[in-house]
Design a protein around this motif. Structure first.
Motif, mmCIF file in Angstrom:
data_model
loop_
_atom_site.group_PDB
_atom_site.id
_atom_site.type_symbol
_atom_site.label_atom_id
_atom_site.label_comp_id
_atom_site.label_asym_id
_atom_site.label_seq_id
_atom_site.Cartn_x
_atom_site.Cartn_y
_atom_site.Cartn_z
ATOM 1 N N THR A 245 0.857 -1.170 0.000
ATOM 2 C CA THR A 245 0.000 0.000 0.000
ATOM 3 C C THR A 245 0.898 1.227 0.000
ATOM 4 O O THR A 245 1.630 1.444 0.957
ATOM 5 C CB THR A 245 -0.906 0.025 1.251
ATOM 6 N N PRO A 246 0.862 2.018 -1.064
ATOM 7 C CA PRO A 246 1.726 3.197 -1.081
ATOM 8 C C PRO A 246 1.276 4.200 -0.041
ATOM 9 O O PRO A 246 0.081 4.404 0.153
ATOM 10 C CB PRO A 246 1.559 3.745 -2.497
ATOM 11 N N TRP A 247 2.224 4.815 0.658
ATOM 12 C CA TRP A 247 1.870 5.815 1.656
ATOM 13 C C TRP A 247 1.687 7.165 1.010
ATOM 14 O O TRP A 247 1.167 8.085 1.606
ATOM 15 C CB TRP A 247 2.887 5.870 2.782
ATOM 16 N N ARG A 248 2.129 7.313 -0.212
ATOM 17 C CA ARG A 248 1.938 8.576 -0.926
ATOM 18 C C ARG A 248 1.410 8.264 -2.317
ATOM 19 O O ARG A 248 2.081 7.630 -3.118
ATOM 20 C CB ARG A 248 3.272 9.315 -1.028
ATOM 21 N N PRO A 249 0.183 8.686 -2.614
ATOM 22 C CA PRO A 249 -0.334 8.426 -3.957
ATOM 23 C C PRO A 249 0.447 9.227 -4.993
ATOM 24 O O PRO A 249 1.076 10.226 -4.658
ATOM 25 C CB PRO A 249 -1.785 8.908 -3.868
ATOM 26 N N PRO A 250 0.401 8.802 -6.245
ATOM 27 C CA PRO A 250 1.110 9.555 -7.277
ATOM 28 C C PRO A 250 0.518 10.956 -7.428
ATOM 29 O O PRO A 250 -0.617 11.209 -7.031
ATOM 30 C CB PRO A 250 0.895 8.723 -8.537
ATOM 31 N N ILE A 251 1.285 11.830 -8.007
ATOM 32 C CA ILE A 251 0.818 13.201 -8.213
ATOM 33 C C ILE A 251 -0.230 13.192 -9.317
ATOM 34 O O ILE A 251 0.075 12.898 -10.470
ATOM 35 C CB ILE A 251 1.989 14.125 -8.590
ATOM 36 N N THR A 252 -1.460 13.478 -8.942
ATOM 37 C CA THR A 252 -2.552 13.461 -9.918
ATOM 38 C C THR A 252 -3.410 14.716 -9.806
ATOM 39 O O THR A 252 -4.558 14.717 -10.202
ATOM 40 C CB THR A 252 -3.448 12.230 -9.714
ATOM 41 N N SER A 253 -2.861 15.780 -9.268
ATOM 42 C CA SER A 253 -3.631 17.005 -9.092
ATOM 43 C C SER A 253 -3.833 17.706 -10.432
ATOM 44 O O SER A 253 -3.309 17.286 -11.460
ATOM 45 C CB SER A 253 -2.923 17.937 -8.115
ATOM 46 N N ASP B 131 2.908 20.781 -8.122
ATOM 47 C CA ASP B 131 3.026 19.863 -6.989
ATOM 48 C C ASP B 131 4.416 19.242 -6.939
ATOM 49 O O ASP B 131 5.013 19.124 -5.872
ATOM 50 C CB ASP B 131 1.973 18.756 -7.060
ATOM 51 N N ALA B 132 4.926 18.842 -8.075
ATOM 52 C CA ALA B 132 6.259 18.230 -8.127
ATOM 53 C C ALA B 132 7.323 19.233 -7.690
ATOM 54 O O ALA B 132 8.262 18.875 -6.972
ATOM 55 C CB ALA B 132 6.550 17.721 -9.538
ATOM 56 N N GLU B 133 7.170 20.485 -8.100
ATOM 57 C CA GLU B 133 8.141 21.505 -7.706
ATOM 58 C C GLU B 133 8.096 21.766 -6.200
ATOM 59 O O GLU B 133 9.136 21.930 -5.560
ATOM 60 C CB GLU B 133 7.891 22.799 -8.485
ATOM 61 N N LYS B 134 6.892 21.785 -5.617
ATOM 62 C CA LYS B 134 6.772 21.979 -4.166
ATOM 63 C C LYS B 134 7.393 20.801 -3.418
ATOM 64 O O LYS B 134 8.091 20.993 -2.425
ATOM 65 C CB LYS B 134 5.299 22.131 -3.771
ATOM 66 N N ALA C 247 9.679 27.304 17.440
ATOM 67 C CA ALA C 247 9.497 26.692 16.126
ATOM 68 C C ALA C 247 8.396 25.651 16.239
ATOM 69 O O ALA C 247 8.349 24.879 17.195
ATOM 70 C CB ALA C 247 10.791 26.042 15.661
ATOM 71 N N THR C 248 7.497 25.644 15.268
ATOM 72 C CA THR C 248 6.361 24.723 15.253
ATOM 73 C C THR C 248 6.314 24.029 13.905
ATOM 74 O O THR C 248 6.480 24.672 12.871
ATOM 75 C CB THR C 248 5.041 25.500 15.453
ATOM 76 N N GLU C 249 6.079 22.712 13.920
ATOM 77 C CA GLU C 249 5.928 22.027 12.637
ATOM 78 C C GLU C 249 4.606 22.450 12.011
ATOM 79 O O GLU C 249 3.673 22.841 12.701
ATOM 80 C CB GLU C 249 5.993 20.516 12.800
ATOM 81 N N SER C 250 4.547 22.392 10.698
ATOM 82 C CA SER C 250 3.338 22.766 9.966
ATOM 83 C C SER C 250 2.668 21.503 9.450
ATOM 84 O O SER C 250 2.905 21.084 8.326
ATOM 85 C CB SER C 250 3.688 23.690 8.799
ATOM 86 N N PRO C 251 1.816 20.877 10.265
ATOM 87 C CA PRO C 251 1.233 19.599 9.861
ATOM 88 C C PRO C 251 0.370 19.688 8.612
ATOM 89 O O PRO C 251 0.291 18.735 7.850
ATOM 90 C CB PRO C 251 0.424 19.158 11.076
ATOM 91 N N ASP C 252 -0.262 20.835 8.370
ATOM 92 C CA ASP C 252 -1.077 20.959 7.159
ATOM 93 C C ASP C 252 -0.220 20.828 5.911
ATOM 94 O O ASP C 252 -0.591 20.156 4.961
ATOM 95 C CB ASP C 252 -1.827 22.289 7.136
ATOM 96 N N ARG C 253 0.934 21.460 5.905
ATOM 97 C CA ARG C 253 1.844 21.368 4.755
ATOM 98 C C ARG C 253 2.343 19.933 4.600
ATOM 99 O O ARG C 253 2.404 19.393 3.508
ATOM 100 C CB ARG C 253 3.014 22.327 4.942
ATOM 101 N N ILE C 254 2.665 19.315 5.718
ATOM 102 C CA ILE C 254 3.176 17.945 5.662
ATOM 103 C C ILE C 254 2.088 16.997 5.174
ATOM 104 O O ILE C 254 2.311 16.150 4.324
ATOM 105 C CB ILE C 254 3.702 17.512 7.046
ATOM 106 N N ARG C 255 0.876 17.181 5.686
ATOM 107 C CA ARG C 255 -0.238 16.318 5.292
ATOM 108 C C ARG C 255 -0.547 16.513 3.805
ATOM 109 O O ARG C 255 -0.769 15.564 3.080
ATOM 110 C CB ARG C 255 -1.468 16.628 6.149
ATOM 111 N N ARG C 256 -0.550 17.781 3.330
ATOM 112 C CA ARG C 256 -0.829 18.051 1.920
ATOM 113 C C ARG C 256 0.215 17.418 1.023
ATOM 114 O O ARG C 256 -0.113 16.897 -0.028
ATOM 115 C CB ARG C 256 -0.889 19.554 1.657
ATOM 116 N N SER C 257 1.464 17.448 1.430
ATOM 117 C CA SER C 257 2.501 16.865 0.584
ATOM 118 C C SER C 257 2.529 15.351 0.727
ATOM 119 O O SER C 257 2.991 14.658 -0.164
ATOM 120 C CB SER C 257 3.874 17.447 0.938
#
Length: 124
Positions: free
Chosen positions: A18-26, A32-35, A102-112
């Motif tokens: 089970t891939p933990w990250r789906p392919p880039i399909t946005s 997305d690839a650049e980010k 310093a605080t991690e940005s979980p939204d950015r991590i979750r989005r990526s």
């Protein structure tokens, strides 16, 4: 002469992967690839990875910069690396009096979808 020893490894039964990250399909896969590339580049530096790990491993996902700065580089270098992590969106920072947090940005991590541990922790 080598002191190598032969070790027999146990073969595990086949399981579906089970891939933990789906392919880039946005709608904009190039953006997305650049980010994602910028995020990987930021984390490819060992000092930045250690700093990010120290912040992410704190219970609330935030840490005083004075508590994480022991990464064998000077204070200005720590500030530089934290700035790069902020610019990438992996960390946010806030001044509280004379201290900087310093605080991690979980939204950015979750989005990526790049850090599985962060995804599973934020969904708990």
């Amino acid at each position: 002469m080598s002191n190598s020893v032969a070790v027999e490894l146990q073969v595990l039964p086949a399981q579906p992967i089970t891939p933990w990250r789906p392919p880039i399909t946005s709608a904009d896969p190039q953006a997305d690839a650049e980010k994602m590339a910028a995020t990987f580049k930021a984390l490819s530096d060992p000092v930045r990875l250690r700093l990010f790990s120290k912040v992410a491993s704190h219970p609330a996902g935030e840490a005083c910069v004075c508590d994480i700065a022991d990464v064998d580089v000077s204070r200005p270098t720590v500030s530089h690396h934290l700035k790069k992590l902020r610019e990438t969106g992996l960390l946010a920072s806030e001044r509280r009096g004379t201290k900087s947090t310093a605080t991690e940005s979980p939204d950015r991590i979750r989005r990526s979808g790049m850090l599985h541990r962060a995804q599973s922790r934020s969904s708990q």
